[in-house]
Design an enzyme around this catalytic site. Structure first.
Site, PDB file in Angstrom:
ATOM      1  N   GLU A 173     -69.663 -48.111  35.200  1.00  0.00           N
ATOM      2  CA  GLU A 173     -69.643 -49.271  35.559  1.00  0.00           C
ATOM      3  C   GLU A 173     -70.937 -50.393  35.391  1.00  0.00           C
ATOM      4  O   GLU A 173     -70.675 -50.466  37.061  1.00  0.00           O
ATOM      5  CB  GLU A 173     -68.128 -50.066  37.327  1.00  0.00           C
ATOM      6  CG  GLU A 173     -66.864 -49.254  37.231  1.00  0.00           C
ATOM      7  CD  GLU A 173     -66.704 -49.146  38.511  1.00  0.00           C
ATOM      8  OE1 GLU A 173     -65.156 -49.279  37.984  1.00  0.00           O
ATOM      9  OE2 GLU A 173     -67.029 -49.030  39.262  1.00  0.00           O
ATOM     10  N   ARG A 195     -83.117 -61.095  46.739  1.00  0.00           N
ATOM     11  CA  ARG A 195     -83.651 -59.924  46.457  1.00  0.00           C
ATOM     12  C   ARG A 195     -84.810 -59.657  47.059  1.00  0.00           C
ATOM     13  O   ARG A 195     -84.666 -58.411  48.514  1.00  0.00           O
ATOM     14  CB  ARG A 195     -82.964 -58.998  45.083  1.00  0.00           C
ATOM     15  CG  ARG A 195     -81.702 -59.270  44.285  1.00  0.00           C
ATOM     16  CD  ARG A 195     -82.054 -58.376  43.064  1.00  0.00           C
ATOM     17  NE  ARG A 195     -81.988 -57.006  43.353  1.00  0.00           N
ATOM     18  CZ  ARG A 195     -82.664 -56.698  43.303  1.00  0.00           C
ATOM     19  NH1 ARG A 195     -83.971 -56.510  42.969  1.00  0.00           N
ATOM     20  NH2 ARG A 195     -82.387 -55.141  43.382  1.00  0.00           N
ATOM     21  N   TYR A 206     -83.096 -56.605  49.894  1.00  0.00           N
ATOM     22  CA  TYR A 206     -83.422 -56.057  50.031  1.00  0.00           C
ATOM     23  C   TYR A 206     -84.574 -55.373  49.722  1.00  0.00           C
ATOM     24  O   TYR A 206     -85.474 -54.273  49.667  1.00  0.00           O
ATOM     25  CB  TYR A 206     -83.413 -55.134  48.125  1.00  0.00           C
ATOM     26  CG  TYR A 206     -81.669 -56.109  48.346  1.00  0.00           C
ATOM     27  CD1 TYR A 206     -80.923 -55.143  49.507  1.00  0.00           C
ATOM     28  CD2 TYR A 206     -81.208 -56.617  46.993  1.00  0.00           C
ATOM     29  CE1 TYR A 206     -79.135 -56.027  48.983  1.00  0.00           C
ATOM     30  CE2 TYR A 206     -79.657 -56.558  46.732  1.00  0.00           C
ATOM     31  CZ  TYR A 206     -78.859 -56.066  47.891  1.00  0.00           C
ATOM     32  OH  TYR A 206     -77.385 -56.842  47.449  1.00  0.00           O
ATOM     33  N   CYS A 259     -87.188 -73.510  52.899  1.00  0.00           N
ATOM     34  CA  CYS A 259     -88.022 -72.884  54.915  1.00  0.00           C
ATOM     35  C   CYS A 259     -87.429 -71.478  55.736  1.00  0.00           C
ATOM     36  O   CYS A 259     -86.627 -71.959  56.472  1.00  0.00           O
ATOM     37  CB  CYS A 259     -87.411 -74.387  55.400  1.00  0.00           C
ATOM     38  SG  CYS A 259     -87.753 -76.036  54.458  1.00  0.00           S
TER      39      CYS A 259
HETATM   40  C1  PLP Z   1     -71.112 -52.795  42.668  1.00  0.00           C
HETATM   41  C2  PLP Z   1     -70.780 -52.207  42.168  1.00  0.00           C
HETATM   42  C3  PLP Z   1     -70.969 -51.631  40.674  1.00  0.00           C
HETATM   43  C4  PLP Z   1     -71.870 -51.943  39.263  1.00  0.00           C
HETATM   44  O1  PLP Z   1     -73.584 -51.142  40.537  1.00  0.00           O
HETATM   45  P1  PLP Z   1     -74.802 -51.837  39.911  1.00  0.00           P
HETATM   46  O2  PLP Z   1     -75.846 -50.849  40.271  1.00  0.00           O
HETATM   47  O3  PLP Z   1     -75.036 -53.096  39.245  1.00  0.00           O
HETATM   48  O4  PLP Z   1     -74.434 -50.825  37.945  1.00  0.00           O
HETATM   49  C5  PLP Z   1     -70.019 -50.477  39.809  1.00  0.00           C
HETATM   50  N1  PLP Z   1     -68.517 -50.368  40.379  1.00  0.00           N
HETATM   51  C6  PLP Z   1     -67.803 -50.817  41.878  1.00  0.00           C
HETATM   52  C7  PLP Z   1     -67.575 -50.185  42.083  1.00  0.00           C
HETATM   53  C8  PLP Z   1     -69.476 -51.327  42.707  1.00  0.00           C
HETATM   54  O5  PLP Z   1     -69.630 -52.299  43.825  1.00  0.00           O
END
Ligand code: PLP
Length: 435
Positions: free
Chosen positions: A290, A330, A334, A361
């Protein structure tokens, strides 16, 4: 400081994005502008798919659409046969509008709402990644009421800590996501799901974190998950069809980041899963990954117009641009580190050190700390690369600044895919006191 190897310039020495002059992009569409080089997205899509194709295994690359969920992006990934992850009803709505086939949509999240689950069931999406016991109950009620079935995958926390920022670390046991393996929760969930005739348990999932540079974390996760599956086969007779190892593949934001090519991550993962499956005598599952950030992060550059500055000798040198934490939170959220250069002379000598700040601001509204730049004047266009992931999707209207426009650039042509918000857009939900 060195520039990314990928910085392309034209005869005038101007930065090119997808073959389009960045200075002209800023003139045509205004700033702040998020400009994607579409070829870079396509290269990542091919990279993640290629190693699976070469290995000849069953797979799905499921784009984590929270990284950048524009309609154009869903349309693009759909063309390449990818799946997508969604984490809300809103993302599901956008994915369907973008033509994504429901069966290639996976629904993630630690607190999916009843309405969202109902929508997912009604739209017959492929997979609900089940995260907790309340969700199992809620989903069961919905499925009973609607006389429906759905595919589910069990999300577990394997107890692995990937080396990354703690806000974006999710694989450890104290994560808010998923069923814990060590305490027996995952096993309890497995038994509930196996018994449920309305839920087709397809396999297990883990996501160990984000912005991960070493392949080792993924290999450890694969090992842990396959071990668990071997145990479940022995004790419960359960065999998984799907092994989902999540996302988190790292990208280059600045010189300190050295990501691996997509192909290397995937081929190492596939090889290890094959070994493990053989060792435990399991059937080879479909492998799902993913990637979100890695699919789009490096593809976009945000263009800003430089405005005012503040210098206090020996104390601070602030250079302000016309965007900031509203289009890229970001750095504030972070402590993310970016680099920046000038669109009309990206390779010019960097004579000064400044802190690039936004127009919001908040003192925390910083885009780039310690940024080496050539001398600048108001009106110069600042280019911030690697802003394609978690920029626009985390954008806000703080201070009632409109969210920026987004363009896709390829082969010297640009196309507006998200128009800039107007002041009227920002008032669209306001009902006020009188009608
Ligand atoms: C956020 C997330 C991703 C993607 O993460 P990346 O760092 O953008 O690759 C994949 N799977 C799940 C379950 C997530 O929460």
């Amino acid at each position: 400081m060195q520039l990314a190897d990928s910085v392309e310039v034209n005869e005038q020495g101007h930065l090119l994005i997808g073959g389009v002059d960045a200075v002209k992009l800023a003139e045509k569409y205004g700033t702040p502008l998020i400009a994607y080089d579409v070829r870079k997205i396509k290269k990542q899509i091919r990279g993640f798919k290629q190693a699976f194709e070469d290995a000849g295994v069953k797979y799905m690359v499921s784009y984590a659409s929270k990284a950048f969920s524009a309609l154009a992006m869903y349309q693009l990934i759909n063309k390449y046969g990818l799946g997508c992850d969604i984490v809300s009803g809103g993302e599901l709505y956008a994915a369907l509008k973008g033509g994504m086939p429901p069966e290639r949509i996976e629904f993630h999240g630690n607190n999916k709402l009843q309405d969202e689950l109902e929508m997912a069931v009604d739209e017959k999406i492929g997979t609900i990644v089940v995260d907790n016991f309340r969700e199992i109950k809620l989903l069961d009620h919905i499925l009973r009421r609607k006389h429906a079935n759905i595919g589910v995958v069990l999300r577990v926390t394997p107890g692995i800590e990937a080396e990354t920022h703690q806000y974006i670390m999710t694989g450890q046991s104290n994560s808010k996501f998923g069923f814990d393996i060590r305490s027996g929760q995952a096993e309890e969930a497995l038994q509930q799901l196996m018994k449920n005739p309305r839920m087709n348990l397809m396999g297990i999932h883990c996501h160990i974190g984000s912005q991960i540079f070493a392949v080792n974390g993924f290999l450890m996760a694969a090992e842990k998950l396959v071990e668990v599956l071997a145990d479940w086969k022995k004790r419960f007779g359960y065999e998984a069809d799907v092994l989902n190892l999540g996302g988190g593949f790292g990208i280059r934001y600045n010189d300190f980041d050295q990501p691996l090519p997509a192909e290397e991550f995937v081929s190492a993962i596939v090889e290890r899963v094959k070994e493990l499956v053989a060792k435990y005598e399991l059937k080879m599952p479909e492998i799902i990954i993913e990637p979100g950030r890695a699919m789009v992060g490096e593809a976009a550059t945000t263009l800003y117009t430089i405005g005012s500055r503040k210098d206090v000798d020996g104390v601070c040198h602030f250079l302000a641009v016309d965007g900031g934490m509203g289009d890229n939170i970001r750095p504030a959220l972070y402590d993310a580190h970016y680099e920046a250069y000038l669109a009309d002379r990206p390779n010019a000598l960097r004579e000064q050190m400044v802190t690039v700040v936004g127009k919001y601001c908040e003192s925390g509204d910083v885009l780039v700390h310690d940024c080496a730049l050539p001398n600048t004047k108001p009106g110069d266009i600042l280019a911030m690369p690697s802003t394609g992931a978690y920029g626009y999707t985390m954008a806000s209207n703080y201070n009632r600044n409109p969210r920026p426009a987004v363009v896709f650039c390829e082969d010297g042509k640009s196309r507006l895919v998200v128009r800039r918000e107007t002041y009227a857009d920002m008032m669209a939900c306001e009902l006020g006191l009188e009608d």
